[in-house]
Design an enzyme around this catalytic site. Structure first.
Site, mmCIF file in Angstrom:
data_model
loop_
_atom_site.group_PDB
_atom_site.id
_atom_site.type_symbol
_atom_site.label_atom_id
_atom_site.label_comp_id
_atom_site.label_asym_id
_atom_site.label_seq_id
_atom_site.Cartn_x
_atom_site.Cartn_y
_atom_site.Cartn_z
ATOM 1 N N TYR A 193 0.822 -1.214 0.000
ATOM 2 C CA TYR A 193 0.000 0.000 0.000
ATOM 3 C C TYR A 193 0.855 1.263 0.000
ATOM 4 O O TYR A 193 0.445 2.301 -0.498
ATOM 5 C CB TYR A 193 -1.024 -0.030 1.147
ATOM 6 C CG TYR A 193 -2.330 -0.563 0.614
ATOM 7 C CD1 TYR A 193 -2.398 -1.863 0.114
ATOM 8 C CD2 TYR A 193 -3.463 0.237 0.506
ATOM 9 C CE1 TYR A 193 -3.557 -2.355 -0.461
ATOM 10 C CE2 TYR A 193 -4.630 -0.248 -0.067
ATOM 11 C CZ TYR A 193 -4.670 -1.537 -0.550
ATOM 12 O OH TYR A 193 -5.814 -2.007 -1.136
ATOM 13 N N LEU A 194 2.054 1.171 0.549
ATOM 14 C CA LEU A 194 2.934 2.337 0.558
ATOM 15 C C LEU A 194 3.435 2.683 -0.844
ATOM 16 O O LEU A 194 3.919 3.788 -1.076
ATOM 17 C CB LEU A 194 4.117 2.116 1.498
ATOM 18 C CG LEU A 194 3.760 2.049 2.985
ATOM 19 C CD1 LEU A 194 5.014 1.835 3.817
ATOM 20 C CD2 LEU A 194 3.047 3.320 3.425
ATOM 21 N N GLY A 195 3.322 1.726 -1.755
ATOM 22 C CA GLY A 195 3.751 1.987 -3.129
ATOM 23 C C GLY A 195 2.622 2.513 -3.998
ATOM 24 O O GLY A 195 2.816 2.768 -5.182
ATOM 25 N N HIS A 216 -1.673 -2.399 6.103
ATOM 26 C CA HIS A 216 -2.017 -1.400 5.082
ATOM 27 C C HIS A 216 -2.683 -0.152 5.681
ATOM 28 O O HIS A 216 -2.256 0.974 5.440
ATOM 29 C CB HIS A 216 -2.931 -1.999 4.024
ATOM 30 C CG HIS A 216 -2.366 -3.220 3.339
ATOM 31 N ND1 HIS A 216 -1.022 -3.404 3.150
ATOM 32 C CD2 HIS A 216 -2.970 -4.308 2.798
ATOM 33 C CE1 HIS A 216 -0.820 -4.559 2.524
ATOM 34 N NE2 HIS A 216 -1.991 -5.127 2.297
HETATM 35 C C1 BG6 Z 1 -2.998 -8.095 0.406
HETATM 36 C C2 BG6 Z 1 -3.949 -8.948 1.180
HETATM 37 O O1 BG6 Z 1 -1.987 -7.626 1.235
HETATM 38 O O2 BG6 Z 1 -3.698 -6.997 -0.155
HETATM 39 C C3 BG6 Z 1 -5.098 -9.404 0.319
HETATM 40 O O3 BG6 Z 1 -3.265 -10.072 1.707
HETATM 41 C C4 BG6 Z 1 -5.750 -8.229 -0.383
HETATM 42 O O4 BG6 Z 1 -6.055 -10.095 1.089
HETATM 43 C C5 BG6 Z 1 -4.714 -7.351 -1.065
HETATM 44 O O5 BG6 Z 1 -6.652 -8.741 -1.343
HETATM 45 C C6 BG6 Z 1 -5.330 -6.079 -1.624
HETATM 46 O O6 BG6 Z 1 -4.393 -5.389 -2.389
HETATM 47 P P1 BG6 Z 1 -4.862 -4.475 -3.592
HETATM 48 O O7 BG6 Z 1 -3.607 -3.816 -4.048
HETATM 49 O O8 BG6 Z 1 -5.483 -5.367 -4.608
HETATM 50 O O9 BG6 Z 1 -5.852 -3.510 -3.025
#
Ligand code: BG6
Length: 489
Positions: A180-182, A241
């Site tokens: 999420y930081l990226g 996150h």
């Molecule tokens: C991951 C989780 O870290 O992030 C997953 O383990 C989740 O459960 C995912 O689906 C969500 O990432 P993004 O980038 O698709 O929002």
């Protein structure tokens, strides 16, 4: 000459993350010209595969965001030629020594930097670090290791993992990823706040009534139940996150943009927080739901989930930062799977205007008259600010309208995937967006007691239908702090 080379080894190369994110991100970096002239990509996993088979596997997932572009096919071929495979066990040092030999051949005597990306299950993690690290160094360049969560499942196991990692690696070689930081809008948070005079002065309890961090997915654990059941949504999304976003949002101004300065401030704000309490928390789990003739499964219908599991697939929480800036301001988090939409956003709800001359023009619902800043991390990235405005005409009616920065309309360039940013940073040795071990400790301290309590007391989650807006308990939690979730309008 003294040209350098970088060898990137993806350990766990046949896993989902490698296929869906890591290889495509490496290709995107290559396509955009961000990888150094000399580089090699190695896939490492247990299954037997030839280089050609790995290339074939990788090529199938390189249908990434740039596959429509000009000369993409040609670039893809060039990239694939630099991809190789080595089959080995994760706990066998000889196998990593064989890899080392192969890497040395490619490195051909140049200054050789090595990046290992450990994308493997937690139970084999420490073994793999041990075996890899013993033959991970080329002897004359840097060695860095990217690790993926879960970083343990509570304070104790996380500390044990950190201790084990530090036997083989220095802290500055460890790149703990929180993808999420990226994400573009998460990275932009600091820019928004620290380079706009209209925001920073308002960023405190004096003007902000509450902050909301909301994550939702419109699909369940489909196939990942085995992993998920051992962790649950609090560990999967909130403790990392959402908490990372919170830390960036709420930290004091760092001394500089240097990684250590930023991470020092993040740790400080995390350590100023009160550990989460059960009464400030709601947990839920999705149940089966039939809609339009389609039956969506319950969490516990997943074959990989133990019968009667109480693991939360949804959670809402109210957190507090006990410092001068944020005293008394609720930071509300909400995260869930199998909800009605997929989105991630930050909502900042401002206080009422004191002595507002126009209160009477709003009718009775004064909550509709406060400003709200929304940062939509995904999808359809946007930043908008709800302001009060006079509805044009001879009367005096006000409504709330948006000042809207919509990325798709404003910027023509595509937004890179988070993994591209993070891989590039790791190659460049930029640690700003990676989690330092003291941050990780602080993050676990906030959640470990409540996680234990939930498990010990066997708290029954509130069941919500697949595809719904989640348990109603989340509304009561917000109401306890006189807050309304901004995403339910
Ligand atoms: C991951 C989780 O870290 O992030 C997953 O383990 C989740 O459960 C995912 O689906 C969500 O990432 P993004 O980038 O698709 O929002």
């Amino acid at each position: 000459g003294n040209e350098s080379t970088v060898s990137i080894t993806v350990v766990g190369a046949s896993g989902d993350l490698a296929k869906k994110k890591i290889f495509p991100a490496l290709f995107a970096l290559y396509y955009e010209g961000f990888l150094p002239k000399h580089f090699t990509v190695y896939g490492y996993a247990r299954s037997k595969m030839t280089d050609a088979e790995l290339r074939n596997m990788v090529s199938r997932t390189l249908t990434c965001r740039i596959d429509q572009r000009e000369n993409c096919g040609e670039k893809m071929e060039q990239f694939l030629k630099r991809c190789f495979y080595h089959s080995g066990q994760y706990d066998t040092q000889e196998n990593f020594a064989e890899l080392d030999k192969k890497l040395k051949e490619h490195e051909a005597g140049r200054v050789s930097n090595r990046l290992f990306y450990l994308s493997i299950p937690p139970n084999i993690f420490i073994d793999a670090v041990r075996c890899a690290s013993l033959s991970a160094s080329s002897g004359n360049g840097w060695t860095r290791v990217i690790v993926e969560k879960p970083f343990g499942r509570d304070s104790e196991s996380s500390a044990a993992l950190t201790k084990a990692l530090k036997q083989y690696l220095a802290e500055d070689q460890i790149f703990r990823i929180d993808h999420y930081l990226g994400k573009e809008l998460v990275e932009n948070l600091s820019v928004l706040r620290f380079s706009n005079l209209i925001f920073e002065p308002l960023w405190s309890r004096q003007y902000i009534r509450n902050v909301q961090l909301i994550f939702s997915e419109d699909f369940g654990t489909e196939g990942r139940g085995g992993y998920f059941d051992n962790y649950g949504i609090i560990r999967d999304i909130m403790q990392n996150h959402l908490l990372q976003i919170l830390a960036l949002f709420a930290m004091e101004t760092p001394v500089s943009l240097d990684a250590e300065d930023i991470r020092n401030e993040k740790v400080k704000v995390l350590r100023s927080m009160r550990p989460l309490q059960l009464e400030n928390m709601v947990v839920g789990q999705y149940k089966s739901h039939t809609k339009g003739g389609v039956t969506y499964p319950a969490y516990t219908d997943d074959k990989t989930v133990p019968k009667g599991s109480l693991t939360p697939t949804f959670a809402a929480a109210a957190l507090f930062i006990d410092n001068a800036r944020w005293d008394g301001v609720p930071f509300l988090m909400k995260a869930g799977k199998a909800l009605h939409n997929k989105s991630a956003e930050i909502r900042v709800q401002f206080r009422h205007v004191p002595g507002n001359l126009y209160n009477k023009n709003f009718g009775t619902d004064l909550d509709q008259a406060t400003n709200e800043l929304v940062i939509r991390v995904q999808p359809d990235e946007a930043i908008y600010l709800k302001i009060n405005n006079k509805v044009p005409g001879l009367g005096m009616r006000l409504d709330r309208s948006n000042l809207n920065l919509h990325y798709a309309a404003r910027y023509s360039k595509e937004i890179p995937d988070a993994y591209e940013r993070l891989l590039l940073d790791a190659i460049e040795g930029e640690r700003r967006l990676f989690i330092r071990s003291d941050e990780l400790d602080a993050a676990w301290s906030l959640f470990t007691p409540v996680l234990k309590e939930l498990e010990e007391k066997k708290i029954i989650p509130e069941y919500y239908p697949y595809g719904s807006r989640g348990p109603v308990g989340a509304h009561y939690l917000a109401a306890k702090y006189k807050v309304r979730w901004g995403d339910v309008g």
